[in-house]
Motif scaffolding. Structure first.
Motif, PDB file in Angstrom:
ATOM      1  N   LEU A 251      39.992  45.900  34.188  1.00 13.88           N
ATOM      2  CA  LEU A 251      39.865  47.159  34.931  1.00 13.88           C
ATOM      3  C   LEU A 251      39.466  48.317  34.021  1.00 13.88           C
ATOM      4  CD1 LEU A 251      42.856  46.854  37.433  1.00 13.88           C
ATOM      5  CD2 LEU A 251      40.413  46.593  37.909  1.00 13.88           C
ATOM      6  N   ALA A 252      40.001  48.341  32.809  1.00 12.21           N
ATOM      7  CA  ALA A 252      39.623  49.396  31.856  1.00 12.21           C
ATOM      8  C   ALA A 252      38.145  49.272  31.480  1.00 12.21           C
ATOM      9  CB  ALA A 252      40.502  49.316  30.608  1.00 12.21           C
ATOM     10  N   LEU A 253      37.682  48.053  31.274  1.00 14.90           N
ATOM     11  CA  LEU A 253      36.267  47.844  30.947  1.00 14.90           C
ATOM     12  C   LEU A 253      35.370  48.198  32.128  1.00 14.90           C
ATOM     13  CD1 LEU A 253      36.564  44.523  28.919  1.00 14.90           C
ATOM     14  CD2 LEU A 253      35.927  46.777  28.023  1.00 14.90           C
ATOM     15  N   ARG A 254      35.815  47.871  33.335  1.00 17.79           N
ATOM     16  CA  ARG A 254      35.038  48.247  34.530  1.00 17.79           C
ATOM     17  C   ARG A 254      34.933  49.778  34.625  1.00 17.79           C
ATOM     18  NH1 ARG A 254      34.320  44.652  38.845  1.00 17.79           N
ATOM     19  NH2 ARG A 254      34.527  46.369  40.296  1.00 17.79           N
ATOM     20  N   GLU A 255      36.047  50.445  34.379  1.00 23.71           N
ATOM     21  CA  GLU A 255      36.061  51.911  34.462  1.00 23.71           C
ATOM     22  C   GLU A 255      35.124  52.521  33.414  1.00 23.71           C
ATOM     23  OE1 GLU A 255      39.202  55.608  33.959  1.00 23.71           O
ATOM     24  OE2 GLU A 255      39.974  53.596  34.390  1.00 23.71           O
ATOM     25  N   ARG A 256      35.166  51.986  32.190  1.00 22.24           N
ATOM     26  CA  ARG A 256      34.279  52.496  31.132  1.00 22.24           C
ATOM     27  C   ARG A 256      32.816  52.273  31.471  1.00 22.24           C
ATOM     28  NH1 ARG A 256      36.278  50.383  25.461  1.00 22.24           N
ATOM     29  NH2 ARG A 256      34.095  50.868  25.028  1.00 22.24           N
ATOM     30  N   ALA A 257      32.522  51.215  32.250  1.00 24.12           N
ATOM     31  CA  ALA A 257      31.141  50.927  32.644  1.00 24.12           C
ATOM     32  C   ALA A 257      30.736  51.699  33.896  1.00 24.12           C
ATOM     33  CB  ALA A 257      30.972  49.428  32.877  1.00 24.12           C
ATOM     34  N   GLY A 258      31.670  52.447  34.483  1.00 31.04           N
ATOM     35  CA  GLY A 258      31.364  53.237  35.675  1.00 31.04           C
ATOM     36  C   GLY A 258      31.527  52.482  36.975  1.00 31.04           C
ATOM     37  N   ALA A 259      32.102  51.290  36.927  1.00 31.66           N
ATOM     38  CA  ALA A 259      32.325  50.493  38.142  1.00 31.66           C
ATOM     39  C   ALA A 259      33.685  50.862  38.738  1.00 31.66           C
ATOM     40  CB  ALA A 259      32.287  49.008  37.824  1.00 31.66           C
ATOM     41  N   PRO A 260      33.821  50.763  40.042  1.00 33.45           N
ATOM     42  CA  PRO A 260      35.114  51.095  40.651  1.00 33.45           C
ATOM     43  C   PRO A 260      36.152  50.010  40.358  1.00 33.45           C
ATOM     44  CG  PRO A 260      33.604  50.246  42.297  1.00 33.45           C
ATOM     45  CD  PRO A 260      32.818  50.376  41.034  1.00 33.45           C
ATOM     46  N   PRO A 261      37.407  50.419  40.212  1.00 30.92           N
ATOM     47  CA  PRO A 261      38.473  49.424  40.035  1.00 30.92           C
ATOM     48  C   PRO A 261      38.743  48.705  41.357  1.00 30.92           C
ATOM     49  CG  PRO A 261      39.408  51.599  40.228  1.00 30.92           C
ATOM     50  CD  PRO A 261      37.918  51.775  40.238  1.00 30.92           C
ATOM     51  N   TYR A 262      39.521  47.665  41.288  1.00 27.15           N
ATOM     52  CA  TYR A 262      39.920  46.960  42.506  1.00 27.15           C
ATOM     53  C   TYR A 262      41.434  46.890  42.565  1.00 27.15           C
ATOM     54  CZ  TYR A 262      40.062  42.966  39.259  1.00 27.15           C
ATOM     55  OH  TYR A 262      40.304  42.137  38.200  1.00 27.15           O
ATOM     56  N   ASP A 263      41.951  46.708  43.779  1.00 29.73           N
ATOM     57  CA  ASP A 263      43.395  46.589  43.995  1.00 29.73           C
ATOM     58  C   ASP A 263      43.756  45.126  44.217  1.00 29.73           C
ATOM     59  OD1 ASP A 263      43.876  49.359  43.875  1.00 29.73           O
ATOM     60  OD2 ASP A 263      43.336  49.598  45.985  1.00 29.73           O
ATOM     61  N   GLY A 264      45.024  44.822  44.085  1.00 31.08           N
ATOM     62  CA  GLY A 264      45.507  43.484  44.408  1.00 31.08           C
ATOM     63  C   GLY A 264      45.459  42.506  43.261  1.00 31.08           C
ATOM     64  N   GLY A 265      45.130  42.960  42.073  1.00 25.66           N
ATOM     65  CA  GLY A 265      45.080  42.065  40.927  1.00 25.66           C
ATOM     66  C   GLY A 265      43.907  41.106  41.004  1.00 25.66           C
ATOM     67  N   PHE A 266      43.784  40.293  39.975  1.00 24.93           N
ATOM     68  CA  PHE A 266      42.659  39.371  39.862  1.00 24.93           C
ATOM     69  C   PHE A 266      42.610  38.374  41.018  1.00 24.93           C
ATOM     70  CE2 PHE A 266      40.872  35.367  38.264  1.00 24.93           C
ATOM     71  CZ  PHE A 266      39.609  35.798  37.891  1.00 24.93           C
ATOM     72  N   LEU A 267      43.730  37.712  41.287  1.00 26.27           N
ATOM     73  CA  LEU A 267      43.734  36.713  42.369  1.00 26.27           C
ATOM     74  C   LEU A 267      43.487  37.354  43.728  1.00 26.27           C
ATOM     75  CD1 LEU A 267      46.613  34.292  41.335  1.00 26.27           C
ATOM     76  CD2 LEU A 267      44.144  33.941  41.158  1.00 26.27           C
ATOM     77  N   GLY A 268      44.050  38.518  43.943  1.00 25.92           N
ATOM     78  CA  GLY A 268      43.820  39.213  45.201  1.00 25.92           C
ATOM     79  C   GLY A 268      42.360  39.590  45.378  1.00 25.92           C
ATOM     80  N   HIS A 269      41.734  40.003  44.294  1.00 27.87           N
ATOM     81  CA  HIS A 269      40.335  40.443  44.347  1.00 27.87           C
ATOM     82  C   HIS A 269      39.358  39.270  44.422  1.00 27.87           C
ATOM     83  CE1 HIS A 269      36.807  42.880  43.539  1.00 27.87           C
ATOM     84  NE2 HIS A 269      36.508  42.110  42.506  1.00 27.87           N
ATOM     85  N   VAL A 270      39.607  38.232  43.643  1.00 28.83           N
ATOM     86  CA  VAL A 270      38.639  37.141  43.501  1.00 28.83           C
ATOM     87  C   VAL A 270      38.892  35.978  44.453  1.00 28.83           C
ATOM     88  CG1 VAL A 270      37.733  35.423  41.867  1.00 28.83           C
ATOM     89  CG2 VAL A 270      38.196  37.739  41.101  1.00 28.83           C
ATOM     90  N   VAL A 271      40.162  35.652  44.686  1.00 29.31           N
ATOM     91  CA  VAL A 271      40.484  34.447  45.458  1.00 29.31           C
ATOM     92  C   VAL A 271      40.894  34.761  46.889  1.00 29.31           C
ATOM     93  CG1 VAL A 271      41.970  32.403  45.579  1.00 29.31           C
ATOM     94  CG2 VAL A 271      41.168  33.223  43.353  1.00 29.31           C
ATOM     95  N   PHE A 272      41.906  35.590  47.045  1.00 23.71           N
ATOM     96  CA  PHE A 272      42.494  35.779  48.374  1.00 23.71           C
ATOM     97  C   PHE A 272      41.799  36.846  49.212  1.00 23.71           C
ATOM     98  CE2 PHE A 272      46.009  34.052  45.766  1.00 23.71           C
ATOM     99  CZ  PHE A 272      46.113  32.846  46.418  1.00 23.71           C
ATOM    100  N   GLY A 273      41.394  37.938  48.604  1.00 22.43           N
ATOM    101  CA  GLY A 273      40.719  39.011  49.330  1.00 22.43           C
ATOM    102  C   GLY A 273      39.478  38.561  50.078  1.00 22.43           C
TER     103      GLY A 273
END
Length: 122
Positions: A59-81
């Motif tokens: 998330l810190a690297l995404r923020e530094r690159a100008g991308a929005p963060p995501y909620d729900g953690g990695f599994l929530g974002h990638v698998v379950f969401g």
């Protein structure tokens, strides 16, 4: 953003190894030395409700690159969401722990049986 993606790939690899490492150790028993600590750390972080260090870095690297963060953690974002499941719901939590503990119980149970049998002499 490349670094954030690299961390996400590493994160996916850690999750897959945590799930399947005990089964992989049936083929290569030396993997137990790596899998057991990884699985215990992942379990401890989840049970403590602490943020995953890999998610924090991503998330810190995404923020530094100008991308929005995501909620729900990695599994929530990638698998379950993406399939419409709430990673915070009790049913998903029970399912996650059941799959993780079940796969590891099978793998370590088979390893235990394999190492506890007497060696057959010919």
């Amino acid at each position: 953003m490349v670094l954030a993606h690299a961390v996400a790939v590493l994160h996916a690899a850690v999750v897959l190894f945590m799930l399947t490492g005990s089964l992989l150790a049936l083929r290569r028993p030396v993997l137990v030395r790596l899998h057991a600590p990884v699985a215990l750390v992942v379990l401890g972080i989840n049970l403590a409700g602490a943020p995953c260090p890999l998610t924090t870095v991503e998330l810190a690297l995404r923020e530094r690159a100008g991308a929005p963060p995501y909620d729900g953690g990695f599994l929530g974002h990638v698998v379950f969401g993406p399939v419409g499941l709430d990673v915070g719901s009790a049913a998903v939590q029970v399912g996650m722990y059941t799959v993780a503990l079940g796969l590891n119980a099978v793998g370590y149970g088979l390893l235990f049986l394999r190492t506890s049998r007497p060696v057959a002499r010919r």
